[in-house]
Motif scaffolding. Structure first.
Motif, short mmCIF file in Angstrom:
data_model
loop_
_atom_site.label_atom_id
_atom_site.label_comp_id
_atom_site.label_asym_id
_atom_site.label_seq_id
_atom_site.Cartn_x
_atom_site.Cartn_y
_atom_site.Cartn_z
N GLU A 46 0.82 -1.21 0.00
CA GLU A 46 0.00 0.00 0.00
C GLU A 46 0.85 1.26 0.00
N HIS A 47 2.01 1.21 0.64
CA HIS A 47 2.89 2.37 0.69
C HIS A 47 3.45 2.76 -0.68
N LEU A 48 3.31 1.88 -1.69
CA LEU A 48 3.83 2.17 -3.04
C LEU A 48 2.75 2.64 -4.02
N TRP A 49 1.49 2.57 -3.65
CA TRP A 49 0.42 2.93 -4.59
C TRP A 49 0.61 4.33 -5.16
N HIS A 50 0.77 5.30 -4.29
CA HIS A 50 0.88 6.69 -4.75
C HIS A 50 2.22 6.94 -5.42
N TYR A 51 3.25 6.24 -4.99
CA TYR A 51 4.56 6.37 -5.65
C TYR A 51 4.43 5.98 -7.12
N TYR A 52 3.85 4.81 -7.40
CA TYR A 52 3.73 4.35 -8.79
C TYR A 52 2.75 5.22 -9.58
N GLU A 53 1.77 5.80 -8.93
CA GLU A 53 0.90 6.73 -9.64
C GLU A 53 1.68 7.98 -10.06
N ARG A 54 2.52 8.50 -9.17
CA ARG A 54 3.34 9.67 -9.51
C ARG A 54 4.31 9.34 -10.65
N VAL A 55 4.91 8.14 -10.61
CA VAL A 55 5.83 7.73 -11.68
C VAL A 55 5.07 7.68 -13.01
N ALA A 56 3.87 7.09 -13.00
CA ALA A 56 3.08 6.97 -14.23
C ALA A 56 2.69 8.35 -14.77
N LEU A 57 2.35 9.27 -13.88
CA LEU A 57 2.02 10.64 -14.32
C LEU A 57 3.25 11.33 -14.92
N GLN A 58 4.40 11.15 -14.28
CA GLN A 58 5.64 11.76 -14.78
C GLN A 58 6.00 11.19 -16.15
N ARG A 59 5.92 9.87 -16.31
CA ARG A 59 6.23 9.25 -17.60
C ARG A 59 5.22 9.68 -18.66
N GLY A 60 3.96 9.87 -18.26
CA GLY A 60 2.96 10.37 -19.20
C GLY A 60 3.30 11.78 -19.66
N ALA A 61 3.73 12.63 -18.73
CA ALA A 61 4.13 14.00 -19.09
C ALA A 61 5.32 13.98 -20.03
N GLN A 62 6.29 13.11 -19.76
CA GLN A 62 7.46 13.01 -20.64
C GLN A 62 7.07 12.51 -22.02
N ALA A 63 6.18 11.53 -22.06
CA ALA A 63 5.73 10.99 -23.35
C ALA A 63 4.98 12.06 -24.15
N SER A 64 4.17 12.87 -23.47
CA SER A 64 3.45 13.95 -24.16
C SER A 64 4.41 14.97 -24.74
N ARG A 65 5.42 15.33 -23.97
CA ARG A 65 6.40 16.32 -24.44
C ARG A 65 7.20 15.80 -25.63
N ASN A 66 7.39 14.50 -25.72
CA ASN A 66 8.21 13.92 -26.77
C ASN A 66 7.38 13.34 -27.92
N SER A 67 6.13 13.72 -27.99
CA SER A 67 5.25 13.24 -29.06
C SER A 67 4.22 14.32 -29.36
N TYR A 106 -0.95 9.00 -18.49
CA TYR A 106 -0.20 7.99 -17.74
C TYR A 106 0.71 7.22 -18.68
N GLY A 107 1.94 7.00 -18.26
CA GLY A 107 2.88 6.27 -19.09
C GLY A 107 3.74 5.32 -18.29
N GLU A 108 4.38 4.41 -19.00
CA GLU A 108 5.38 3.53 -18.42
C GLU A 108 6.63 3.65 -19.27
N ALA A 109 7.77 3.45 -18.64
CA ALA A 109 9.04 3.53 -19.35
C ALA A 109 9.73 2.17 -19.33
N PHE A 110 10.44 1.90 -20.41
CA PHE A 110 11.18 0.64 -20.55
C PHE A 110 12.56 0.93 -21.10
#
Length: 84
Positions: free
Chosen positions: A41-62, A68-72
């Motif tokens: 449970e302590h990671l739920w909001h962490y992974y949501e913030r990561v997904a929002l950040q990756r989504g913002a990065q994906a938007s800026r680069n497209s 929401y995004g994931e990085a690989f």
């Protein structure tokens, strides 16, 4: 191709994001799956913030609106006939 999923602490293992994937359409299901893991449970909001950040990065680069995004990271180089 083989892809490495983003680890919990990428800065400690030299992991680098090379592919950004739009997961906006499936985010509600993914978040619901997180909520089934009560021990994390302590990671739920962490992974949501990561997904929002990756989504913002994906938007800026497209030219897409990605919330929401994931990085690989790629294991092997991409082979292509044109750079896009």
């Amino acid at each position: 191709p083989v892809f490495l999923f983003e680890p919990h602490q990428p800065e400690q293992c030299e992991w680098k994001p090379q592919v950004l994937l739009d997961i906006t359409p499936v985010w509600p299901k993914k978040y619901a799956a997180f909520q089934e893991m009560n021990a994390q449970e302590h990671l739920w909001h962490y992974y949501e913030r990561v997904a929002l950040q990756r989504g913002a990065q994906a938007s800026r680069n497209s030219n897409k609106n990605i919330e929401y995004g994931e990085a690989f990271q790629r294991v092997f180089p991409q082979v292509t006939e044109e750079l896009r």
